[in-house]
Design a protein around this motif. Structure first.
Motif, PDB file in Angstrom:
ATOM      1  N   VAL A 294       0.883  -0.962   0.115  1.00  0.00           N
ATOM      2  CA  VAL A 294      -0.212  -0.070  -0.028  1.00  0.00           C
ATOM      3  C   VAL A 294       0.716   1.402   0.099  1.00  0.00           C
ATOM      4  O   VAL A 294       1.794   1.344   0.769  1.00  0.00           O
ATOM      5  N   GLY A 295       0.547   2.245  -0.948  1.00  0.00           N
ATOM      6  CA  GLY A 295       1.358   3.461  -0.907  1.00  0.00           C
ATOM      7  C   GLY A 295       2.625   3.308  -1.685  1.00  0.00           C
ATOM      8  O   GLY A 295       3.475   4.115  -1.690  1.00  0.00           O
ATOM      9  N   SER A 296       2.813   2.128  -2.295  1.00  0.00           N
ATOM     10  CA  SER A 296       4.277   2.097  -3.113  1.00  0.00           C
ATOM     11  C   SER A 296       4.099   2.714  -4.424  1.00  0.00           C
ATOM     12  O   SER A 296       4.966   2.995  -5.155  1.00  0.00           O
ATOM     13  N   GLY A 297       2.810   3.102  -4.890  1.00  0.00           N
ATOM     14  CA  GLY A 297       2.860   4.160  -6.127  1.00  0.00           C
ATOM     15  C   GLY A 297       2.176   3.486  -7.165  1.00  0.00           C
ATOM     16  O   GLY A 297       2.377   3.508  -8.436  1.00  0.00           O
ATOM     17  N   LYS A 298       1.511   2.359  -6.747  1.00  0.00           N
ATOM     18  CA  LYS A 298       0.776   1.400  -7.979  1.00  0.00           C
ATOM     19  C   LYS A 298      -0.293   2.245  -8.795  1.00  0.00           C
ATOM     20  O   LYS A 298      -0.380   2.013 -10.010  1.00  0.00           O
ATOM     21  N   THR A 299      -1.138   3.032  -8.114  1.00  0.00           N
ATOM     22  CA  THR A 299      -2.112   3.755  -8.931  1.00  0.00           C
ATOM     23  C   THR A 299      -1.659   4.886  -9.887  1.00  0.00           C
ATOM     24  O   THR A 299      -2.102   5.072 -10.828  1.00  0.00           O
ATOM     25  N   VAL A 300      -0.268   5.322  -9.613  1.00  0.00           N
ATOM     26  CA  VAL A 300       0.516   6.358 -10.533  1.00  0.00           C
ATOM     27  C   VAL A 300       0.718   5.522 -11.638  1.00  0.00           C
ATOM     28  O   VAL A 300       0.743   6.079 -12.987  1.00  0.00           O
TER      29      VAL A 300
HETATM   30  P1  ADP Z   1      -0.628   2.556  -3.973  1.00  0.00           P
HETATM   31  O1  ADP Z   1      -1.791   2.376  -5.194  1.00  0.00           O
HETATM   32  O2  ADP Z   1       0.429   1.540  -4.552  1.00  0.00           O
HETATM   33  O3  ADP Z   1      -1.366   2.572  -2.865  1.00  0.00           O
HETATM   34  P2  ADP Z   1      -0.544   5.322  -4.931  1.00  0.00           P
HETATM   35  O4  ADP Z   1      -0.234   5.323  -6.131  1.00  0.00           O
HETATM   36  O5  ADP Z   1      -1.886   5.648  -4.497  1.00  0.00           O
HETATM   37  O6  ADP Z   1      -0.399   3.930  -4.210  1.00  0.00           O
HETATM   38  O7  ADP Z   1       0.355   6.282  -4.210  1.00  0.00           O
HETATM   39  C1  ADP Z   1       0.274   6.478  -2.744  1.00  0.00           C
HETATM   40  C2  ADP Z   1       0.664   8.144  -2.721  1.00  0.00           C
HETATM   41  O8  ADP Z   1       2.105   8.295  -2.697  1.00  0.00           O
HETATM   42  C3  ADP Z   1      -0.246   8.917  -3.294  1.00  0.00           C
HETATM   43  O9  ADP Z   1      -0.492   9.898  -2.736  1.00  0.00           O
HETATM   44  C4  ADP Z   1       0.639   9.067  -4.495  1.00  0.00           C
HETATM   45  O10 ADP Z   1       0.413  10.472  -5.235  1.00  0.00           O
HETATM   46  C5  ADP Z   1       2.143   9.294  -3.895  1.00  0.00           C
HETATM   47  N1  ADP Z   1       3.210   8.887  -4.626  1.00  0.00           N
HETATM   48  C6  ADP Z   1       3.182   7.854  -5.745  1.00  0.00           C
HETATM   49  N2  ADP Z   1       4.309   7.956  -6.316  1.00  0.00           N
HETATM   50  C7  ADP Z   1       5.361   8.543  -5.944  1.00  0.00           C
HETATM   51  C8  ADP Z   1       6.482   8.974  -5.875  1.00  0.00           C
HETATM   52  N3  ADP Z   1       7.181   8.586  -6.894  1.00  0.00           N
HETATM   53  N4  ADP Z   1       7.189   9.836  -4.958  1.00  0.00           N
HETATM   54  C9  ADP Z   1       6.395  10.701  -4.150  1.00  0.00           C
HETATM   55  N5  ADP Z   1       5.109  10.399  -3.683  1.00  0.00           N
HETATM   56  C10 ADP Z   1       4.503   9.411  -4.841  1.00  0.00           C
END
Ligand code: ADP
Ligand code: MG
Length: 723
Positions: A294-300
């Motif tokens: 969680v929070g690893s940035g998958k959504t991005v």
């Molecule tokens: P996941 O879907 O894996 O839980 P998210 O893509 O939602 O993670 O990302 C979690 C948070 O971290 C979001 O607020 C996102 O904008 C931020 N985030 C994503 N990638 C990065 C990055 N490379 N550096 C800093 N913050 C990031």
């Protein structure tokens, strides 16, 4: 010989009905693949001390004492037989069945089956069924049946005893002749496996444990190999399915988005982004699993893939498991896109698209608008729940489906979506539950896997501690104190309960089934919420959130929490996935032992998403030293999701894991263990891949082809049942 033959043709009608009703055994194959749970060894008596009251047991014991006593009604007799394992004893009691003294004489050994009852420290079986063992058995059949040194003990039911199963197995094995072998002969030789026919005979009637080991190895191969061939065929099929290439457009939305990002992509995000970009540009559909904490940035990563597809003229859909999550995803995607997601609106960028939301509970007008923008293609990105699969939803050109945290998105759902979009869409499945290698190779075996291993910089660690509320009541007060402190500093908190409450019939949402006799019901949001609001959190802004609230109420709570207008949310696991409020720093999980390991790990991923350190407190009544407490200690001890996923897997039955699988085949995996049998699974996968390359239609392995066809039929039937 055909394993599909009905049992009716081998055993008498009454027995066939008992096997069907009691154990769901209908065919010869069902029976022969109903393997012994264990083996009783003649002379090695069952340890009677380990029996538990309430259990249905089959024990091998020796008669030590026989007493016949009159009952109140003087014409009737009670028969008390004490059996022993050499140390402990167990009382067997029959009412008015004096003739049994003929069978049950001192010194005789037998299998006894019944339900253990306990009264004033004495354990007993009432009117147990029994089967005498060896030369003493009264009928010749039974004597032969149990003459061997190892007596199979089958999973049985109250009415179908293990010896009835054993007798039927014997009957069938003695009459069916040699079974066809589904495994290619060269493979059997290469891996020095037993033939199926030998393996089945040996697992049911072994002469030694070596027989059992060899038989199990061969039968595990069957399970692994059939599954891997099915997966290899599916991967091959995907490679042959045409789909339009979605090449990244220079100067398009993806470029603009990358420029607008306020942070650098991590190395993992970049690397996976390149792989995905390549696969989107290919002319067959991508099937990829993206895992990461969680929070690893998958959504991005997923959003960049979606934009690439939109740039190439297609549409992308994101499917979330719940409405709360769909709404949240739509909002965070709109936020991330900014002007890029506001095509046709004031302030929209020059190159831009629209984000549409479609859920089951939307009003008619909003739904009509969403459907129109999906159909005419003006919505490049569509976020929704399973409502996206409904018949009324038509895409202009669906190029990519992103599935969030969804284990039940399988081949059939893919087909449904393909039918909506014209061509086969690319599929990206995101999961925050780390998946051990063997699970990736089986449950997700037709997907390629990518893993985001690093968290974006600036994330702070979460500290987790167990709060033993029964032993240290003061600690719970301290926990509430921590919440108040954090709120005083402007932070926010979650309190999670296993149950909603109020409605009586509902099931707990945790993984652990509650034992109605011995444990109080799990704590409920409906009770904990007013207790906290009027007690420890008096004066704070406290709200509740759970699945039975109307969709707009849920949404309102989430929105206010995200804005910081609520201090504490008392919730069920609706917050388990995806809820993203970086300012939330404390989570208190009530009755934490009611949740599974992975679920707890997911839950705590909801805090520590910002730069402030997180604190997760696991509250439990379970005493130290119990398995439940050990699980909680494990969760507290490590933040390594892979480690926890392994632990979680070790505690679940394989069938449960594969049952939720994309690749179906629920009923065919019996012996294979996803943790223990990694080497075997790896080998089976390699063999299966090679075979499908060489002989895609399995012309050289007709028995295997037949077995697969059966499995696929079963899977379809299951899907249709569920649909
Ligand atoms: P996941 O879907 O894996 O839980 P998210 O893509 O939602 O993670 O990302 C979690 C948070 O971290 C979001 O607020 C996102 O904008 C931020 N985030 C994503 N990638 C990065 C990055 N490379 N550096 C800093 N913050 C990031
Ligand atoms: Mg996410």
């Amino acid at each position: 010989m055909n394993l599909e033959a009905p049992l009716k043709s081998y055993v008498d009608a009454k027995t066939a009905t008992m096997l069907a009703d009691g154990l769901e055994l209908h065919t010869v194959g069902d029976l022969l693949r109903h393997y012994p749970r264990r083996y009783a060894e003649r002379g090695k008596l069952t340890d009677l001390r380990r029996l538990q009251a309430g259990e249905h047991v089959t024990v091998l014991g020796e008669v030590r004492r026989v007493d016949v006593r009159p009952m109140k009604d003087r014409r009737k007799r009670m028969l008390d037989v004490t059996i022993t394992d050499g140390h402990a004893t167990l009382l067997l009691r029959w009412f008015n069945q004096p003739w049994r003294t003929r069978d049950l004489v001192v010194g005789r050994q037998a299998l006894f089956a019944g339900k253990v009852e306990e009264f004033k420290g004495t354990r007993s079986l009432k009117n147990p069924e029994y089967q005498l063992i060896g030369d003493d058995a009264s009928d010749a059949d039974a004597a032969a049946e149990f003459a061997g040194a190892m007596i199979p003990v089958y999973p049985s039911s109250e009415k179908v005893h293990t010896w009835l199963v054993a007798r039927c197995v014997r009957l069938v094995l003695d009459t069916i002749g040699t079974l066809d072998d589904p495994l290619p002969h060269d493979l059997v030789a290469r891996h020095t496996l037993l033939w199926l026919d030998d393996a089945l005979r040996m697992i049911h009637r072994p002469e030694s444990y070596d027989d059992v080991v060899a038989a199990r190895r061969r039968l595990k191969w069957d399970e692994a190999f059939v599954l891997q061939v099915a997966l290899a065929q599916r991967r091959r099929e995907a490679r042959r399915t045409p789909t339009p290439s979605r090449v990244r457009l220079p100067g398009g939305l993806t470029d603009a988005f990358d420029e607008s990002l306020p942070f650098e992509l991590t190395e993992g995000q970049q690397a996976i982004g390149r792989v995905v970009e390549e696969e989107l540009a290919a002319t067959h559909p991508m099937h990829r699993l993206l895992q990461g904490e969680v929070g690893s940035g998958k959504t991005v990563v997923a959003l960049r893939a979606m934009l690439t597809v939109v740039d190439a003229g297609g549409q992308a859909a994101l499917m979330a498991p719940t409405e709360v999550l769909a709404v949240q995803h739509a909002r965070s995607i709109r936020d991330l896109l900014g002007p890029l997601g506001m095509a046709g609106e004031l302030g929209g960028a020059e190159v831009a698209t629209q984000v549409a939301l479609l859920t089951g509970s939307m009003g008619a007008a909003a739904r009509r608008n969403a459907l129109a923008s999906i159909a005419d293609g003006s919505a490049g990105i569509v976020v929704g729940t399973h409502a996206l699969l409904e018949t009324g939803v038509v895409f202009r050109d669906l190029g990519l489906v992103v599935v969030d945290e969804q284990h039940r998105f399988g081949v059939e759902q893919r087909d449904v979506l393909r039918a909506k979009g014209g061509s086969a869409p690319h599929v990206l499945v995101m999961t925050a539950t780390p998946i051990p290698r063997t699970v990736a190779m089986t449950v997700y075996g037709d997907l390629e896997t990518s893993t985001l291993r690093e968290l974006p910089r600036g994330r702070s660690p979460i500290r987790t501690a167990v709060v033993p509320a029964a032993e240290k009541p003061g600690w719970l007060d301290a926990a509430w104190g921590r919440v108040r402190e954090q709120v005083a500093e402007g932070r926010q908190a979650f309190v999670v309960c296993p149950r909603i409450g109020e409605a009586e019939s509902e099931e707990p949402t945790g993984d652990e089934p509650a034992d109605p006799e011995t444990r109080r019901p799990p704590l409920a949001v409906a009770d904990v919420f007013p207790m906290l609001r009027d007690g420890p959190f008096a004066g704070l802004r406290v709200e509740m959130l759970h699945g039975r609230l109307p969709a707009d109420a849920k949404d309102a709570v989430m929105r206010r929490f995200a804005r910081g207008d609520i201090d504490v949310v008392v919730a069920t696991t609706v917050i388990e996935v995806g809820v993203d409020v970086p300012n939330a720093t404390v989570m208190i999980v009530m009755d934490a032992d009611r949740f599974g390991i992975s679920q707890l790990h997911q839950l705590r991923g909801r805090i520590g998403r910002g730069s402030a350190p997180g604190l997760c407190l696991l509250v439990t009544d379970m005493p130290a030293g119990t398995p439940a407490r050990e699980r909680l200690d494990a969760v507290a001890a490590t933040a390594d999701g892979f480690e926890l996923a392994r632990l979680d897997l070790a505690q679940r039955r394989e069938g449960d894991v594969l049952g939720a699988s994309q690749s179906g085949r629920r009923s065919s995996v019996r012996l294979l263990e996803l943790l223990e049998d990694e080497d075997l699974i790896v080998e089976a996968r390699a063999e299966a891949t090679a075979l499908v390359e060489r002989d895609p239609e399995l012309a050289t392995a007709p028995a295997l082809a037949a077995e697969l066809a059966r499995a696929v039929d079963e899977e379809r039937a299951e899907y249709l049942e569920k649909a």
